[in-house]
Each structure stands twice: as C-alpha cells, then as structure tokens.
Design a protein around this motif. Sequence first.
Motif, short mmCIF file in Angstrom:
data_model
loop_
_atom_site.label_atom_id
_atom_site.label_comp_id
_atom_site.label_asym_id
_atom_site.label_seq_id
_atom_site.Cartn_x
_atom_site.Cartn_y
_atom_site.Cartn_z
N ALA A 86 0.86 -1.18 0.00
CA ALA A 86 0.00 0.00 0.00
C ALA A 86 0.90 1.23 0.00
N GLU A 114 -2.85 7.33 -4.77
CA GLU A 114 -3.16 7.38 -3.34
C GLU A 114 -3.91 6.12 -2.90
N SER A 115 -3.94 5.90 -1.60
CA SER A 115 -4.65 4.75 -1.04
C SER A 115 -6.14 5.03 -0.98
N VAL A 142 -5.33 0.96 -4.06
CA VAL A 142 -4.70 2.18 -4.58
C VAL A 142 -5.48 2.72 -5.77
N LYS A 153 6.20 2.94 -0.24
CA LYS A 153 5.34 1.77 -0.19
C LYS A 153 5.48 1.04 1.15
#
Length: 212
Positions: free
Chosen positions: A4, A25-26, A88, A123
């Motif tokens: 992530a 982005e997550s 993501v 990450k």
Amino acid sequence: MPFALARPAHHELVIKKSRFIACVESVTGREAALDRVAQLKAEHPSAAHVCWALLAGGQSAANDDGEPGGTAGRPMLEVLRHQDLEGVLATVVRYFGGVKLGAGGLMRAYTDAVAQALLTAQKVALIPQAHLACSVPYALEGWVRRELDLAKALLTDVTHASWVSLSFDLPQCQATQLMARLNEGGRGQLVWLDNAHMTLDDKVGLRASTQG
C-alpha cells in the motif's frame, strides 16, 4: 507481497502544451475511488479529462473519461499492477493544450505521469492479519495482556462478564505460536471464541438456544 502507499504521490507532465496532473493514493474501495474522482472533477472544472485506474479488494477498474478507448485508464492500471499495489487509486487530470497527441502519445503520457508519481511514493508491505478472541477467568486477564504485549498483538476489544473476553489482531505468521503459548499457559482455562465480538456467555447462550 502486496504493498500500500504510505501517503499520496504526485507528478505533473507538460506535453505539447497539455498538462497531465497525476496522483496515486490509497483508497478503501470503488465507492471511495468514485468519490475522489468526483472531488477532482469539482476541483478542476475546466479540465478536459479526469482519467483513473483502481486496484482494491482483488478487483480492478479503469476509466478513460472521454479519451480514446484504451489510451488512459488501462495503461495507468498496468503501471499499478507492475508495482504490486493494493488498495490504490491512480488519477490523471488533463488540461488539453490544443495539440492532439494521437493514441500512442496519450498512452505514453498517462503511463509516464503515473510511473513518475510512483517513483517518489513510499510503499508499505501489507501483512495478512489474524483476528482472534479468547475468554479467560479474571485471574488470568493480566497474564494474557502481558503475553499480547510481548507478541506485539493489537488488543481491539475487552469485555468483562462472568469471564473476560479479549479480541486482538496480529500477523498471521505469528498467530500459531501465540495460540500455542496461550494454550499452554492457560492450563485448560482459556477458551477460544469463534467470533471476535462474542463473549463466553454469548457463546454458551448460543449453544443452549441451538440445542433447545
């Protein structure tokens, strides 16, 4: 191992007067992704396109938002897949500069915008978690808490009834060892619960209602 993102990553390209503003982005899933895309469209009302790609919950999606089919969302999605990312969202806001780039040029632009953003991304490895719950007599509560602290397990819930029920999370690779240690130290007084939110009293009541 899937990863992530620790925080959003950004990059901007200018190609033949067109601006490509990328963000990776997550997100928790498709609904959150669509909300984010809608927010970007509201923030960039004069943009020609807001293209996006999503990898979340084992599912994928890609949207060209009016660009020629397969020139934006799909190339962006392939970049995410090659990075072993999960949960993501990649978005690229395009301001048209008046010069057409052609299908190949568009694919390169959207691919490069996302790839360059990911070069600066931090990450984080996604480690599978085990969700466990047990009940013990009050006399053993302190001991169980100490064992959970030693194992760096995350205590998520504690319920006090006739016994004490504790719910906790920890990496799956450590779960078997911790369970064996608790079983040994509990000397038959520790009961594992099938549901992390179910106390021993609830479990006994459920069994009684089932048998009746």
